[in-house]
Write a protein that holds these residues in place. Structure first.
Motif, PDB file in Angstrom:
ATOM      1  N   TYR A 188       0.838  -1.206   0.000  1.00 41.56           N
ATOM      2  CA  TYR A 188       0.000   0.000   0.000  1.00 41.56           C
ATOM      3  C   TYR A 188       0.875   1.258   0.000  1.00 41.56           C
ATOM      4  O   TYR A 188       0.566   2.243  -0.670  1.00 41.56           O
ATOM      5  N   PHE A 189       1.940   1.215   0.778  1.00 45.33           N
ATOM      6  CA  PHE A 189       2.835   2.380   0.773  1.00 45.33           C
ATOM      7  C   PHE A 189       3.469   2.573  -0.597  1.00 45.33           C
ATOM      8  O   PHE A 189       3.672   3.697  -1.057  1.00 45.33           O
ATOM      9  N   TYR A 190       3.752   1.448  -1.233  1.00 47.74           N
ATOM     10  CA  TYR A 190       4.320   1.533  -2.576  1.00 47.74           C
ATOM     11  C   TYR A 190       3.352   2.264  -3.513  1.00 47.74           C
ATOM     12  O   TYR A 190       3.733   3.182  -4.239  1.00 47.74           O
ATOM     13  N   VAL A 191       2.077   1.859  -3.461  1.00 49.12           N
ATOM     14  CA  VAL A 191       1.082   2.532  -4.305  1.00 49.12           C
ATOM     15  C   VAL A 191       1.035   4.019  -3.976  1.00 49.12           C
ATOM     16  O   VAL A 191       0.989   4.882  -4.858  1.00 49.12           O
ATOM     17  N   MET A 192       1.113   4.317  -2.683  1.00 51.27           N
ATOM     18  CA  MET A 192       1.054   5.711  -2.267  1.00 51.27           C
ATOM     19  C   MET A 192       2.214   6.517  -2.848  1.00 51.27           C
ATOM     20  O   MET A 192       2.022   7.631  -3.352  1.00 51.27           O
ATOM     21  N   ILE A 193       3.412   5.949  -2.795  1.00 53.66           N
ATOM     22  CA  ILE A 193       4.564   6.716  -3.279  1.00 53.66           C
ATOM     23  C   ILE A 193       4.512   6.849  -4.799  1.00 53.66           C
ATOM     24  O   ILE A 193       4.925   7.861  -5.351  1.00 53.66           O
ATOM     25  N   VAL A 194       3.954   5.827  -5.463  1.00 49.11           N
ATOM     26  CA  VAL A 194       3.832   5.941  -6.919  1.00 49.11           C
ATOM     27  C   VAL A 194       2.884   7.086  -7.270  1.00 49.11           C
ATOM     28  O   VAL A 194       3.168   7.914  -8.143  1.00 49.11           O
ATOM     29  N   ILE A 195       1.770   7.165  -6.545  1.00 49.88           N
ATOM     30  CA  ILE A 195       0.824   8.260  -6.794  1.00 49.88           C
ATOM     31  C   ILE A 195       1.514   9.604  -6.524  1.00 49.88           C
ATOM     32  O   ILE A 195       1.429  10.540  -7.320  1.00 49.88           O
ATOM     33  N   ALA A 196       2.227   9.677  -5.397  1.00 55.50           N
ATOM     34  CA  ALA A 196       2.902  10.928  -5.056  1.00 55.50           C
ATOM     35  C   ALA A 196       3.926  11.298  -6.126  1.00 55.50           C
ATOM     36  O   ALA A 196       4.012  12.458  -6.549  1.00 55.50           O
ATOM     37  N   ALA A 197       4.676  10.288  -6.589  1.00 58.10           N
ATOM     38  CA  ALA A 197       5.703  10.571  -7.588  1.00 58.10           C
ATOM     39  C   ALA A 197       5.069  11.106  -8.869  1.00 58.10           C
ATOM     40  O   ALA A 197       5.565  12.077  -9.464  1.00 58.10           O
ATOM     41  N   PHE A 198       3.955  10.492  -9.274  1.00 64.42           N
ATOM     42  CA  PHE A 198       3.311  10.977 -10.492  1.00 64.42           C
ATOM     43  C   PHE A 198       2.752  12.389 -10.302  1.00 64.42           C
ATOM     44  O   PHE A 198       2.857  13.230 -11.198  1.00 64.42           O
ATOM     45  N   ALA A 199       2.186  12.635  -9.132  1.00 62.42           N
ATOM     46  CA  ALA A 199       1.664  13.978  -8.872  1.00 62.42           C
ATOM     47  C   ALA A 199       2.798  14.999  -8.940  1.00 62.42           C
ATOM     48  O   ALA A 199       2.666  16.061  -9.577  1.00 62.42           O
ATOM     49  N   VAL A 200       3.906  14.681  -8.309  1.00 59.46           N
ATOM     50  CA  VAL A 200       5.042  15.604  -8.307  1.00 59.46           C
ATOM     51  C   VAL A 200       5.574  15.795  -9.727  1.00 59.46           C
ATOM     52  O   VAL A 200       5.887  16.907 -10.150  1.00 59.46           O
ATOM     53  N   TRP A 201       5.629  14.693 -10.455  1.00 58.52           N
ATOM     54  CA  TRP A 201       6.091  14.788 -11.837  1.00 58.52           C
ATOM     55  C   TRP A 201       5.183  15.719 -12.632  1.00 58.52           C
ATOM     56  O   TRP A 201       5.651  16.580 -13.375  1.00 58.52           O
ATOM     57  N   PHE A 202       3.868  15.564 -12.443  1.00 61.15           N
ATOM     58  CA  PHE A 202       2.921  16.412 -13.168  1.00 61.15           C
ATOM     59  C   PHE A 202       3.128  17.884 -12.810  1.00 61.15           C
ATOM     60  O   PHE A 202       3.275  18.735 -13.686  1.00 61.15           O
ATOM     61  N   VAL A 203       3.194  18.157 -11.531  1.00 63.25           N
ATOM     62  CA  VAL A 203       3.327  19.549 -11.090  1.00 63.25           C
ATOM     63  C   VAL A 203       4.631  20.153 -11.606  1.00 63.25           C
ATOM     64  O   VAL A 203       4.646  21.249 -12.178  1.00 63.25           O
ATOM     65  N   THR A 204       5.735  19.414 -11.441  1.00 60.80           N
ATOM     66  CA  THR A 204       7.011  20.021 -11.834  1.00 60.80           C
ATOM     67  C   THR A 204       7.113  20.180 -13.346  1.00 60.80           C
ATOM     68  O   THR A 204       7.674  21.154 -13.826  1.00 60.80           O
ATOM     69  N   SER A 205       6.531  19.248 -14.101  1.00 61.10           N
ATOM     70  CA  SER A 205       6.669  19.429 -15.548  1.00 61.10           C
ATOM     71  C   SER A 205       5.753  20.552 -16.025  1.00 61.10           C
ATOM     72  O   SER A 205       6.096  21.286 -16.954  1.00 61.10           O
ATOM     73  N   ARG A 206       4.598  20.725 -15.379  1.00 67.97           N
ATOM     74  CA  ARG A 206       3.759  21.880 -15.715  1.00 67.97           C
ATOM     75  C   ARG A 206       4.497  23.186 -15.406  1.00 67.97           C
ATOM     76  O   ARG A 206       4.467  24.131 -16.190  1.00 67.97           O
ATOM     77  N   LEU A 207       5.148  23.208 -14.256  1.00 73.30           N
ATOM     78  CA  LEU A 207       5.874  24.422 -13.871  1.00 73.30           C
ATOM     79  C   LEU A 207       6.974  24.724 -14.884  1.00 73.30           C
ATOM     80  O   LEU A 207       7.185  25.870 -15.269  1.00 73.30           O
ATOM     81  N   ARG A 208       7.666  23.663 -15.311  1.00 72.57           N
ATOM     82  CA  ARG A 208       8.789  23.887 -16.207  1.00 72.57           C
ATOM     83  C   ARG A 208       8.343  24.551 -17.503  1.00 72.57           C
ATOM     84  O   ARG A 208       9.026  25.404 -18.049  1.00 72.57           O
ATOM     85  N   ASP A 209       7.164  24.167 -17.980  1.00 73.18           N
ATOM     86  CA  ASP A 209       6.689  24.720 -19.247  1.00 73.18           C
ATOM     87  C   ASP A 209       5.791  25.928 -19.042  1.00 73.18           C
ATOM     88  O   ASP A 209       4.805  26.093 -19.741  1.00 73.18           O
ATOM     89  N   SER A 210       6.109  26.741 -18.058  1.00 72.32           N
ATOM     90  CA  SER A 210       5.277  27.920 -17.826  1.00 72.32           C
ATOM     91  C   SER A 210       6.175  29.144 -17.740  1.00 72.32           C
ATOM     92  O   SER A 210       7.393  29.049 -17.851  1.00 72.32           O
ATOM     93  N   ARG A 211       5.537  30.270 -17.512  1.00 76.05           N
ATOM     94  CA  ARG A 211       6.277  31.511 -17.327  1.00 76.05           C
ATOM     95  C   ARG A 211       7.242  31.375 -16.157  1.00 76.05           C
ATOM     96  O   ARG A 211       8.370  31.876 -16.196  1.00 76.05           O
ATOM     97  N   VAL A 212       6.803  30.666 -15.125  1.00 74.64           N
ATOM     98  CA  VAL A 212       7.647  30.463 -13.947  1.00 74.64           C
ATOM     99  C   VAL A 212       8.896  29.660 -14.324  1.00 74.64           C
ATOM    100  O   VAL A 212      10.020  30.033 -13.988  1.00 74.64           O
ATOM    101  N   GLY A 213       8.659  28.567 -15.061  1.00 75.28           N
ATOM    102  CA  GLY A 213       9.790  27.720 -15.441  1.00 75.28           C
ATOM    103  C   GLY A 213      10.774  28.457 -16.325  1.00 75.28           C
ATOM    104  O   GLY A 213      11.987  28.286 -16.211  1.00 75.28           O
ATOM    105  N   ARG A 214      10.239  29.288 -17.213  1.00 77.86           N
ATOM    106  CA  ARG A 214      11.132  30.072 -18.080  1.00 77.86           C
ATOM    107  C   ARG A 214      11.953  31.042 -17.253  1.00 77.86           C
ATOM    108  O   ARG A 214      13.142  31.245 -17.512  1.00 77.86           O
ATOM    109  N   ALA A 215      11.299  31.649 -16.262  1.00 76.54           N
ATOM    110  CA  ALA A 215      12.043  32.577 -15.408  1.00 76.54           C
ATOM    111  C   ALA A 215      13.155  31.826 -14.663  1.00 76.54           C
ATOM    112  O   ALA A 215      14.285  32.311 -14.577  1.00 76.54           O
ATOM    113  N   TRP A 216      12.844  30.639 -14.168  1.00 77.61           N
ATOM    114  CA  TRP A 216      13.872  29.847 -13.476  1.00 77.61           C
ATOM    115  C   TRP A 216      15.032  29.548 -14.408  1.00 77.61           C
ATOM    116  O   TRP A 216      16.193  29.691 -14.052  1.00 77.61           O
ATOM    117  N   GLU A 217      14.664  29.130 -15.605  1.00 77.69           N
ATOM    118  CA  GLU A 217      15.704  28.760 -16.555  1.00 77.69           C
ATOM    119  C   GLU A 217      16.576  29.972 -16.892  1.00 77.69           C
ATOM    120  O   GLU A 217      17.798  29.877 -16.977  1.00 77.69           O
TER     121      GLU A 217
END
Lengths: 300, 321, 408
Positions: free
Chosen positions: C197-226
């Motif tokens: 169950y913890f494994y499933v939880m971390i997989v969900i968390a990892a995907f959520a984090v992946w989604f958030v960070t990749s959205r950020l990267r392709d935004s005005r914010v991500g461009r500013a960071w870059e």
């Protein structure tokens, strides 16, 4: 976008006992193209650094339009409409041409203004500055959270603003003639294209005052002529006041309405290009009644 | 000493705190010199410097054990300690020069993050090589050979060992200052710190001067390692980490790049951890036992970075960070 | 003269650099979906493995999540954070302090699902408070202050025993209650309390984090960071409030670190100051760097190598496999004995083959330190650098010293 008048009043810049600029009085009316010339080490780039907030002038005043702006941070000055290019091109070298221009458009996109319009000049006392900044902190935090959520959730407002920005950036790339290279990585572009890209990026901030640091450096006559035409177009289409540092007399004569001459950190002459060219002190400064110092670049 | 302090502790208490602060401060100062010199010349935080310090401590330990360990006595104590210091300086110097050659020089023109990470790699490698590879996680203990006893005058009291630590470190720092200010190498190092390009044009062998900088800093760190071992006895592979971070803090406090700044910063930090912390304890409601000294040191660093980013003792520069 | 040398070097290095930077892209395009597909299948079948394998993949997932978070800070914004463990610890302690029965602040009121967002929020806040004084300054200061803070948080946890139980730690940390899902018949259990169950939880968390960070990267914010990473001064000149965006990157990373900690605490069931040593920071940083900064697949590959392999080496299965290679060890030992006999040296011989894994696991930090140096020297962009995103802290010395102030 209208040009803004720029005034410096008794502007001075000292670095640990070394006077880089002293008592500079310059008044550039809105919409003028002003040349800034002088031998190497005369303080031209230092003056640009003062005008854009990279250096904090150690004395004197800086006015943009009616507003006193010395002491503000570079990003605040950019939001107020001062934009620049750099002598040794400083693009975001691993980003594409389009992305470079989009970064320039940063302040003018999104639903959150990047900089509050009332930029406060620092008092010189860190504690006072921190205390002053505190009341604005909640608003700043709110803006950041909102921007974060917008970037992740991408609501229609954000998508629309992104689309507008891309359109605007493409227009600028078209203006400088780089529209068919928008997806090229900046560092892979030829030198001349990089210079033009830097101008496009500067224009994307919608400047009221555009500072160009040797925009034709290292270019052949044809390329220079194209940049001259571009500068004129920029002024006519965008209405910005332009100051350019330039070494090629042909460019100065071709495009500048007035010219200011610096030497050893002081203003030694000012007038139309023709007047300045006849000025005895200018000729001396260039041909050298004094020995020319060793420092060939860097401070320029 | 004055009624101001009488809330807690006697005059003896405060003088002890001062002596303790100066003692740890002298070790911080010795290590900080290496950080500040390397930073001055390469703008690199030499993260492996704490391990250079550790290597010095072990080299000194090796010499002391080889000379008889706890059995050393009489005038031999002095001889043994001098030999230990020499061995430590040499071992640290060789280590630092090797690190420079292997991990930093190939990255001289690389993006700024690369040498920093390479430095972290060296630091992990060395500390774990000693801890896991050689010592199996155990500590070694310096032979306690230094004559015990105190020198006291009124409320002031200082052990012979502490006196030796503070005195000898001051002598070493004076020696370094002389080398940097007066010798040809020292002048060349300073020229390279000013401008690598111009120094090269003047015919200075830049690479050699960079190595010389590492070596000089490492010798000081090696000395510091032996003094640390004599004072705290227990040494381990990971012993360099905290003193390393602290010494870097000291270098920042004094204004990084400045040699006198590193010395003053080192003593200042040492005193802050002891006297400064106890002074804070004078404030009603504040209780910071000795275990909190690291927290106090870092709080100080953060405060200094907010208000005086160029260090406490340096004039603020007009150019922004 | 040095100018010319530098130029020559750059001219030679640049094409090599470009070649290297294409490891992932040089794989034919059609292989990319296949690799991703294989990974997805792997992710799905893991829960059917033995517990120790699931545990290993949980840790890989946890570190991948942390890596994605740190990647925002280091890879996207170019800020070197050496104390990432501080945020991991913050998340774990927020959950631990409020949900462990023997904690002085135990409160039955907070279910895990309140504590998780709380931990993330507090993590972000700690990131802001820590970043505020340091981020306006140059990157090196950030490195050292974060390094110090990573150590301080451990000292705080150790010494604030009224809050944290000090070195004895906190036990029986509250586990996520999923009785709602259980009542709907979706899950077999009503709390997340086994590795699957913890494994499933971390997989969900990892995907959520992946989604958030990749959205950020392709935004005005991500461009500013870059832009900040590429050239901080130029970014300021373009109107980017660099302090504000650095703060955003830093606290985003901090929040993700706290998320990782908040999932780790109930999984491990016991937290004590020593679980949050410098090595956690170094591990996360290293997997980001070794994988190749800025790239998701790099972070996944990095955590498989750095977290998966050392775990693997400690399995008894590994020892069984290794024992089949005992003849290699014996051969080598015979050679060593021969050398010892001839030279009178006393070289130590290899241990039995089934112990190699454990030995390697013991020596992993030594190997890892050497590997870090080797990778930086030989392959500064990491193993799987993202498209054109070179590992960079683009603040080259030329920029630093430009202008007369640089003479100091």
């Amino acid at each position: 976008m209208d040009g803004a008048r720029l005034q410096t009043i008794g502007l001075g810049m000292r670095f640990q006992g070394l006077t880089a600029l002293a008592d500079i009085d310059i008044d550039v009316p809105a919409g003028q193209i002003r040349g800034l010339i002088g031998p190497n080490g005369a303080g031209k780039t230092t003056l640009f650094n003062c005008l854009t907030g990279f250096y904090r002038p150690t004395s004197g005043e800086l006015r943009l339009g009616d507003m006193r702006v010395d002491g503000l941070e570079p990003h605040e000055l950019s939001a107020l409409g001062i934009s620049r290019t750099f002598q040794n091109i400083r693009l975001f070298s691993n980003m594409t041409a389009l992305e470079n221009v989009l970064v320039g458009a940063h302040t003018h996109m999104g639903d959150v203004r990047a900089t509050p319009p009332a930029a406060v000049r620092p008092s010189g006392n860190r504690l006072v500055d921190i205390a002053r900044a505190l009341p604005g902190a909640p608003a700043g935090a709110y803006g950041s959270v909102r921007e974060f959520v917008g970037a992740v959730a991408r609501p229609p407002v954000v998508r629309a603003s992104e689309r507008r920005a891309v359109g605007f950036a493409r227009d600028l790339l078209r203006t400088v003639g780089l529209i068919n290279r928008e997806n090229e990585i900046a560092r892979n572009m030829p030198y001349g294209d990089q210079r033009r890209l830097e101008i496009a990026r500067a224009l994307a901030t919608r400047p009221r005052l555009l500072l160009l640091d040797e925009p034709t450096a290292g270019m052949n006559p044809q390329e220079s002529a194209a940049v001259v035409a571009l500068i004129r177009r920029v002024r006519n289409e965008f209405g910005a006041t332009v100051i350019l540092i330039e070494h090629q007399m042909r460019v100065v004569m071709g495009v500048c309405e007035q010219v200011t001459v610096l030497d050893y950190g002081r203003k030694i002459a000012e007038g139309t290009p023709a007047e300045v060219q006849r000025d005895r002190r200018v000729v001396e400064a260039y041909l050298g009644t004094r020995a020319v110092g060793g420092d060939s670049h860097g401070t320029a | 000493m004055t009624p101001l302090f009488l809330a807690h502790g006697s005059a003896e208490f405060w003088s002890d705190q001062t002596v303790n602060g100066l003692t740890t401060g002298s070790i911080y100062a010795l290590v900080a010199l290496g950080y500040t010199m390397v930073y001055g010349i390469l703008q690199l935080i030499n993260f492996a410097h704490g391990e250079v310090f550790m290597v010095g401590a072990f080299a000194g330990y090796g010499v002391l054990v080889a000379l008889g360990g706890e059995d050393i006595s009489g005038v031999m104590v002095l001889v043994a300690i001098i030999l230990a210091l020499a061995a430590a300086g040499a071992a640290s110097a060789v280590t630092a020069a090797t690190i420079e050659r292997v991990a930093y020089r190939p990255l001289r023109n690389a993006p700024r993050l690369a040498p920093l990470i390479s430095a972290i790699g060296v630091s992990i490698f060395l500390s774990h090589l000693v801890d896991d590879g050689f010592l199996d996680g155990k500590s070694k203990f310096y032979p306690q050979i230094f004559p015990t006893g105190d020198l006291s005058a009124g409320p002031l009291s200082i052990s012979y060992l502490q006196l030796f630590l503070i005195g000898s470190s001051l002598v070493m720092m004076a020696g370094l200052y002389w080398v940097v200010q007066r010798t040809r190498t020292g002048k060349a190092i300073r020229a390279v710190s000013e401008s690598r390009e111009n120094a090269a044009l003047m015919g200075i062998d830049v690479d050699r001067m960079i190595v010389a900088t590492f070596v000089l800093g490492a010798i000081m760190a090696g000395f510091g390692g032996v003094l640390y071992g004599l004072f705290l006895s227990s040494i381990r592979g990971s012993m360099g980490f905290l003193p390393g971070v602290k010494a870097f803090t000291a270098a920042v406090l004094g204004g990084i790049g400045s040699i006198p700044g590193a010395v003053v910063g080192g003593f200042f930090l040492g005193l802050t951890e002891s006297v400064g912390r106890e002074l804070l304890n004078e404030i009603p409601g504040v209780n910071l036992p000795n275990e909190w000294k690291d927290v106090v040191a870092f709080a100080l660093l953060v405060v200094v970075l907010i208000f005086r980013p160029t260090g406490i003792f340096r004039q603020r520069e007009t150019k922004r960070a | 003269m040095p100018e010319r040398g530098k130029l020559g070097r750059a001219a030679i290095a640049a094409p090599i650099e470009r070649l290297r930077a294409r490891t992932w892209e040089r794989l034919p395009d059609w292989t990319h979906p296949l690799i991703w597909f294989a990974l997805c299948i792997l992710v799905l079948v893991v829960p059917t493995f033995d517990d120790i394998w699931v545990r290993m993949f949980f840790l890989v997932g946890l570190y991948a999540t942390l890596g994605l978070g740190l990647n925002v800070v280091v890879g996207m914004a170019g800020l070197l954070d050496l104390g990432y463990v501080a945020f991991f610890a913050t998340g774990a302690y927020v959950v631990g302090i409020l949900s462990a029965p023997d904690s002085p602040h135990y409160s039955a009121f907070f279910s895990y699902w309140y504590l998780l967002p709380m931990a993330v929020g507090i993590g972000a806040l700690v990131g802001v408070l820590l970043g505020l004084p340091v981020l306006p300054l140059r990157g090196d200061y950030l490195a050292i202050v974060t390094l110090g803070f990573g150590e301080i948080i451990r000292i705080l946890a150790l010494n604030m025993s009224d809050q944290t139980n000090g070195s004895s730690g906190l036990f029986e940390i509250g586990r996520p209650d999923i009785s709602y899902l259980h009542n709907l018949g979706l899950t077999g259990r009503s709390t997340v309390d086994n590795v699957q169950y913890f494994y499933v939880m971390i997989v969900i968390a990892a995907f959520a984090v992946w989604f958030v960070t990749s959205r950020l990267r392709d935004s005005r914010v991500g461009r500013a960071w870059e832009a900040i990473r590429e050239d901080e001064d130029a970014a300021r000149g373009m109107g980017i409030n660099t302090t504000r965006y650095k703060l955003m990157a830093f606290s985003t990373g901090a929040a993700i670190g706290a998320l990782g900690g908040a999932i780790y605490a109930p999984f491990i069931d016991f937290i004590a100051p020593n679980s949050f040593s410098l090595l956690v920071s170094i591990n996360v940083l290293a997997l980001v760097i070794i994988g190749g900064m800025g790239s998701t697949q790099g972070v996944v590959a990095g955590s498989l190598i750095l977290i998966g392999v050392p775990e693997l080496l400690q399995f008894s299965e590994t020892a069984d496999v290794l024992s089949k290679f005992d003849w290699v060890g014996q051969g080598v030992n015979q050679v060593i004995d021969g050398i010892n006999a001839v030279t009178h040296l006393d070289l130590s011989t290899l241990p039995p083959a089934e112990k190699w894994g454990a030995k390697l696991a013991l020596y992993r930090f030594i190997i890892f330190g050497a590997l870090l140096v080797a990778i930086m020297v030989l392959r500064p962009s990491g193993l799987f650098p993202s498209r054109r995103r070179k590992m960079e802290f683009e603040h080259t010395p030329e920029h630093e010293t430009a202008g007369p102030a640089g003479t100091a």
